[in-house]
Design a protein around this motif. Structure first.
Motif, short mmCIF file in Angstrom:
data_model
loop_
_atom_site.label_atom_id
_atom_site.label_comp_id
_atom_site.label_asym_id
_atom_site.label_seq_id
_atom_site.Cartn_x
_atom_site.Cartn_y
_atom_site.Cartn_z
N VAL A 44 3.69 -1.15 -0.19
CA VAL A 44 2.40 -1.41 0.47
C VAL A 44 1.71 -0.10 0.82
N LYS A 45 0.42 -0.19 1.12
CA LYS A 45 -0.32 1.00 1.53
C LYS A 45 -0.10 1.27 3.01
N ALA A 46 -0.15 2.57 3.37
CA ALA A 46 -0.02 2.92 4.78
C ALA A 46 -1.24 3.69 5.26
N THR A 89 1.72 5.54 -2.09
CA THR A 89 0.37 6.10 -2.17
C THR A 89 -0.25 5.53 -3.44
N ALA A 90 -1.51 5.83 -3.66
CA ALA A 90 -2.17 5.34 -4.87
C ALA A 90 -1.40 5.80 -6.11
N ASN A 91 -0.80 6.96 -6.01
CA ASN A 91 -0.15 7.58 -7.16
C ASN A 91 1.28 7.14 -7.44
N THR A 92 1.95 6.53 -6.45
CA THR A 92 3.40 6.31 -6.61
C THR A 92 3.80 4.87 -6.93
N LYS A 93 2.82 3.96 -6.95
CA LYS A 93 3.18 2.53 -7.06
C LYS A 93 4.01 2.20 -8.31
N ILE A 94 3.54 2.65 -9.45
CA ILE A 94 4.20 2.25 -10.71
C ILE A 94 5.60 2.85 -10.78
N ALA A 107 -0.74 -3.56 -2.94
CA ALA A 107 -1.23 -2.32 -2.36
C ALA A 107 -2.60 -1.93 -2.91
N ALA A 108 -3.58 -2.80 -2.69
CA ALA A 108 -4.96 -2.50 -3.12
C ALA A 108 -4.99 -2.04 -4.57
N MET A 109 -4.15 -2.64 -5.39
CA MET A 109 -3.97 -2.14 -6.76
C MET A 109 -4.88 -2.89 -7.74
N THR A 110 -5.81 -2.16 -8.29
CA THR A 110 -6.75 -2.74 -9.24
C THR A 110 -6.05 -3.07 -10.56
N ILE A 111 -6.37 -4.22 -11.09
CA ILE A 111 -5.82 -4.62 -12.39
C ILE A 111 -6.60 -3.87 -13.47
N GLU A 114 -4.97 -0.24 -18.73
CA GLU A 114 -3.98 0.86 -18.80
C GLU A 114 -2.71 0.49 -18.03
N ARG A 115 -2.89 0.05 -16.80
CA ARG A 115 -1.75 -0.30 -15.95
C ARG A 115 -1.01 -1.52 -16.49
N LYS A 116 -1.77 -2.40 -17.14
CA LYS A 116 -1.14 -3.62 -17.68
C LYS A 116 -0.11 -3.29 -18.76
N GLY A 156 -5.03 9.32 -8.27
CA GLY A 156 -4.30 8.15 -8.77
C GLY A 156 -5.08 6.85 -8.65
N THR A 157 -6.29 6.90 -8.12
CA THR A 157 -7.10 5.68 -8.01
C THR A 157 -8.02 5.55 -9.23
N THR A 158 -8.66 4.42 -9.30
CA THR A 158 -9.60 4.17 -10.41
C THR A 158 -10.95 4.87 -10.17
N SER A 159 -11.11 5.51 -9.02
CA SER A 159 -12.42 6.06 -8.65
C SER A 159 -12.89 7.18 -9.58
N ASP A 177 -4.45 11.45 -0.11
CA ASP A 177 -4.56 10.14 0.53
C ASP A 177 -5.93 9.99 1.20
N TYR A 178 -6.15 8.81 1.77
CA TYR A 178 -7.47 8.51 2.34
C TYR A 178 -7.78 9.35 3.57
N GLY A 179 -6.73 9.64 4.35
CA GLY A 179 -6.92 10.46 5.54
C GLY A 179 -7.50 11.83 5.14
N THR A 195 -14.62 5.11 -3.10
CA THR A 195 -13.43 4.28 -3.34
C THR A 195 -13.84 2.81 -3.21
N ASP A 196 -12.84 1.92 -3.14
CA ASP A 196 -13.14 0.49 -3.08
C ASP A 196 -13.92 0.13 -1.81
N ASN A 197 -14.84 -0.83 -1.95
CA ASN A 197 -15.68 -1.25 -0.82
C ASN A 197 -14.85 -1.65 0.41
N PRO A 221 -11.04 -6.22 -9.25
CA PRO A 221 -10.18 -6.96 -8.31
C PRO A 221 -8.73 -6.45 -8.26
N TYR A 222 -8.06 -6.80 -7.15
CA TYR A 222 -6.67 -6.39 -6.94
C TYR A 222 -5.70 -7.45 -7.46
N GLY A 223 -4.56 -6.97 -7.96
CA GLY A 223 -3.48 -7.87 -8.35
C GLY A 223 -2.17 -7.37 -7.76
N1 GLU Z 1 -7.95 0.02 -6.05
C1 GLU Z 1 -7.75 1.41 -6.31
C2 GLU Z 1 -6.82 1.56 -7.47
O1 GLU Z 1 -6.11 0.66 -7.80
C3 GLU Z 1 -7.24 2.11 -5.06
C4 GLU Z 1 -5.77 2.14 -4.91
C5 GLU Z 1 -5.20 2.68 -3.63
O2 GLU Z 1 -5.87 2.94 -2.68
O3 GLU Z 1 -3.98 2.83 -3.58
O4 GLU Z 1 -6.79 2.60 -8.08
#
Ligand code: GLU
Length: 272
Positions: A44-46, A89-94, A107-111, A114-116, A156-159, A177-179, A195-197, A221-223
């Protein structure tokens, strides 16, 4: 002959004991593992208010995705089951999924296509799109205005791709990170933070002096993600999501987290 037979039986037994002592068999499917342990470990995101953020008071993560993960855990494994949380973090999920440090990521992870290639995604559970945060007195009004400006984003985000596509002349500065990215905006190191709305809405709730410029300029959208090949786990997640939508839990959580947040149309999310 007999001696040999005893020896191999002994070795097999030893192997079985070693494997069970190691906890889980690395080749076992994630669904089997979570069923046996009666728990799901979620990435999850922190650092993402509203979705998942860690309280400095008690070190606990809270947010829409934390509540949703808990509800999904109970739907999949029963009321007694436990949801554990590991922060990503955005970078470590996979990587966390690949290493089996987590069973699933919410974790706010956009589908993305590439990630698929690397993970399995659930059906979308939350609408999101790139937005622009600027200081209240900024002249930036939309994504085109980001050309020739300094744009802050999180690694690591889609931004980054989104900004490159819609404002190819923008200069992009990346943060861990966002901070850190928001601190850079406050310190005037950039003209805008993209970043995401939903994530920006969360930051805006806690900070005055900033605004959102224009509307969202992507639809991303997130998946929920599990490692590639963990189809059984994904089927259970999708089924549980549908059940939570039907029994009203999903809408209740949307109201709880986004009900009073400016810029959010809760009804739009609920239709999702
Ligand atoms: N939705 C964005 C992405 O998947 C942000 C991810 C995030 O904040 O971790 O790249």
């Amino acid at each position: 002959m007999r001696k040999k037979y005893f020896l191999s039986t002994f070795l097999i037994a030893l192997l079985a004991i070693t494997l069970s002592a190691c906890g889980q068999n690395k080749n076992q499917s994630i669904y089997q593992t979570v069923k046996e342990t009666k728990s799901i470990t979620w990435g999850v995101k922190a650092d993402t208010p509203l979705f998942g953020s860690m309280s400095i008071k008690d070190g606990k993560v809270r947010g829409f995705e934390i509540d949703l993960a808990e509800a999904l855990t109970h739907k999949i494994l029963g009321k007694q089951a436990k949801a554990n949380f590991v922060t990503t973090t955005a970078n470590t999920k996979i990587q966390l999924l690949k290493n089996r440090n987590v069973d699933a990521v919410i974790a706010a992870m956009t589908i993305t296509p590439e990630r698929k290639k690397q993970v399995e995604f659930s059906k979308p559970y939350f609408p999101a799109g790139q937005s622009i945060m600027v200081a209240k007195n900024s002249k930036i009004n939309n994504v085109k205005d980001l050309n020739n400006k300094r744009v802050l984003i999180v690694k690591g985000t889609t931004s980054a791709d989104a900004v490159r596509k819609f404002a190819p002349k923008a200069e992009i500065l990346q943060f861990d990170d966002y901070g850190q990215a928001f601190a850079a905006l406050k310190a005037d190191q950039g003209d805008a933070f993209v970043t995401d709305n939903g994530i920006l809405a969360g930051i805006l709730r806690d900070n005055s002096g900033y605004k959102i410029a224009g509307g969202t300029f992507t639809n991303q959208p997130y998946g929920i993600a599990v490692n590639k090949g963990q189809n059984e786990m994904m089927e259970h997640i999708n089924l549980a999501l549908t059940q939570l939508e039907k029994d009203g839990t999903y809408n209740r959580l949307v109201e709880k987290w986004f009900g009073n947040i400016p810029g959010f149309n809760v009804k739009e999310i609920e239709k999702y």
